[in-house]
Motif scaffolding. Structure first.
Motif, mmCIF file in Angstrom:
data_model
loop_
_atom_site.group_PDB
_atom_site.id
_atom_site.type_symbol
_atom_site.label_atom_id
_atom_site.label_comp_id
_atom_site.label_asym_id
_atom_site.label_seq_id
_atom_site.Cartn_x
_atom_site.Cartn_y
_atom_site.Cartn_z
ATOM 1 N N CYS A 24 0.822 -1.215 0.000
ATOM 2 C CA CYS A 24 0.000 0.000 0.000
ATOM 3 C C CYS A 24 0.854 1.261 0.000
ATOM 4 N N ILE A 38 -0.119 4.235 -0.629
ATOM 5 C CA ILE A 38 -0.858 5.317 0.029
ATOM 6 C C ILE A 38 -0.552 5.304 1.518
ATOM 7 N N ASP A 92 -12.645 -2.714 3.607
ATOM 8 C CA ASP A 92 -12.159 -3.134 2.292
ATOM 9 C C ASP A 92 -13.169 -3.936 1.485
ATOM 10 N N SER A 127 -14.780 -1.065 -0.471
ATOM 11 C CA SER A 127 -14.004 0.046 -1.003
ATOM 12 C C SER A 127 -12.653 -0.404 -1.506
ATOM 13 N N LEU A 164 -10.229 1.731 -1.688
ATOM 14 C CA LEU A 164 -9.278 2.579 -0.973
ATOM 15 C C LEU A 164 -9.012 1.907 0.361
ATOM 16 N N GLN A 169 -7.788 1.649 3.419
ATOM 17 C CA GLN A 169 -7.222 2.460 4.489
ATOM 18 C C GLN A 169 -7.954 2.192 5.798
#
Length: 295
Positions: free
Chosen positions: A129, A131, A264, A267, A269, A271
């Protein structure tokens, strides 16, 4: 039971904390498979200036859940079905009934060819990841492994943190094409021959390529995609995206009334902070949908 939460990662535990503080009767099904447990150290969670490991974060949250008297059941949900007034989940031959169900089942990453990828993740040599932790990779020599069309985006993102980003292609594992299709000029990074396998050596991670060459990196990011753990909601007939994510509304409720999704599983994303937000929204809506529980 008011609510059954399937999954004991950050999203599931946060949902339980909210509902427990609303004085709702809650149980959590824990298959001990949280992706967050693999995080060696997270630095993008507020209040943890020096970072926190996934294991420690989950342990703290479980302690908070236990203090609220919430029951945690170890095992996997074998089946989940709708019935009048709610749902029934089968766990190791035992039926658990609840008015509402929250799926916090997450995803499973696809891993590059490597014998001991778990150890490499623990050493922060193999990451998933950018991000989450590209900031910690500033100035390092980075490799990105994956099908080219999928990996280019991650490589370009990482290019903003270091001048040394190398894209290492792998055959298309999702479609089995065995072809390498890409637009190298769009990647703005070096592209090598296809990957044979990854190894660790002297604190670095080494890519062995099919042409016999090799290269050493400080960090390798896997861009292999993932599998969404959406089997239970698929079996119930809930709507999903083409990628397999459970479709939910602004209150995190799926197209099946009473069935919610957080984190998750809904989504791309991936996070922890996103899962926390989902959990707060879902828990508040569940509480408001249930009959008032006067003291």
């Amino acid at each position: 039971m008011d609510a059954l939460i399937v999954g004991a990662g950050p999203g599931g535990l946060m949902t339980a904390i909210y509902l427990g503080r609303f004085k709702r009767k809650v149980a959590i099904i824990d298959a001990n498979a949280s992706r967050a447990a693999l995080i060696p150290e997270s630095h993008n969670l507020p209040a943890f200036t020096h970072g926190i490991s996934g294991v420690e974060l989950l342990a703290r949250m479980r302690e908070q859940v236990a203090a609220l008297g919430i029951h945690l059941v170890e095992g996997r949900v074998d089946t989940l079905s709708k019935e009048t007034g709610g749902f029934v989940a089968s766990v190791r031959g035992t039926n658990i009934r609840a008015t509402k169900v929250v799926l916090a089942t997450g995803i499973v990453d696809r891993h590059p060819p490597m014998k001991d990828w778990v150890s490499a993740v623990a050493q922060s040599l193999l990451r998933y990841c950018p991000i989450c932790d590209a900031f910690e990779s500033c100035g390092k020599r980075i490799g990105v492994v994956g099908p080219l069309d999928h990996a280019i985006g991650k490589a370009r993102f990482l290019r903003g943190f270091t001048g040394e980003v190398v894209l290492i292609p792998i055959n298309d594992i999702q479609e089995g094409k065995g072809s390498l299709v890409a637009k190298p000029h769009e990647a703005e990074v070096q592209i090598t021959a296809a990957l044979a396998r990854l190894e660790t050596r002297d604190g670095q991670i080494v890519s062995r390529l099919v042409d016999g060459s090799s290269a050493e990196f400080d960090v390798i990011y896997a861009a292999m995609g993932s599998e969404v753990r959406s089997e239970l909601s698929l079996a119930l007939g809930a709507d999903h995206t083409a990628e397999g994510f459970l479709t939910v509304d602004q209150k995190q409720q799926s197209t099946i009334s009473g069935l919610y999704g957080v984190g998750d599983v809904v989504s791309d994303l991936h996070q922890i902070s996103v899962a926390f937000g989902h959990a707060a929204v879902a828990a508040c809506h569940i509480h408001n949908e249930l009959p008032l529980n006067y003291s």
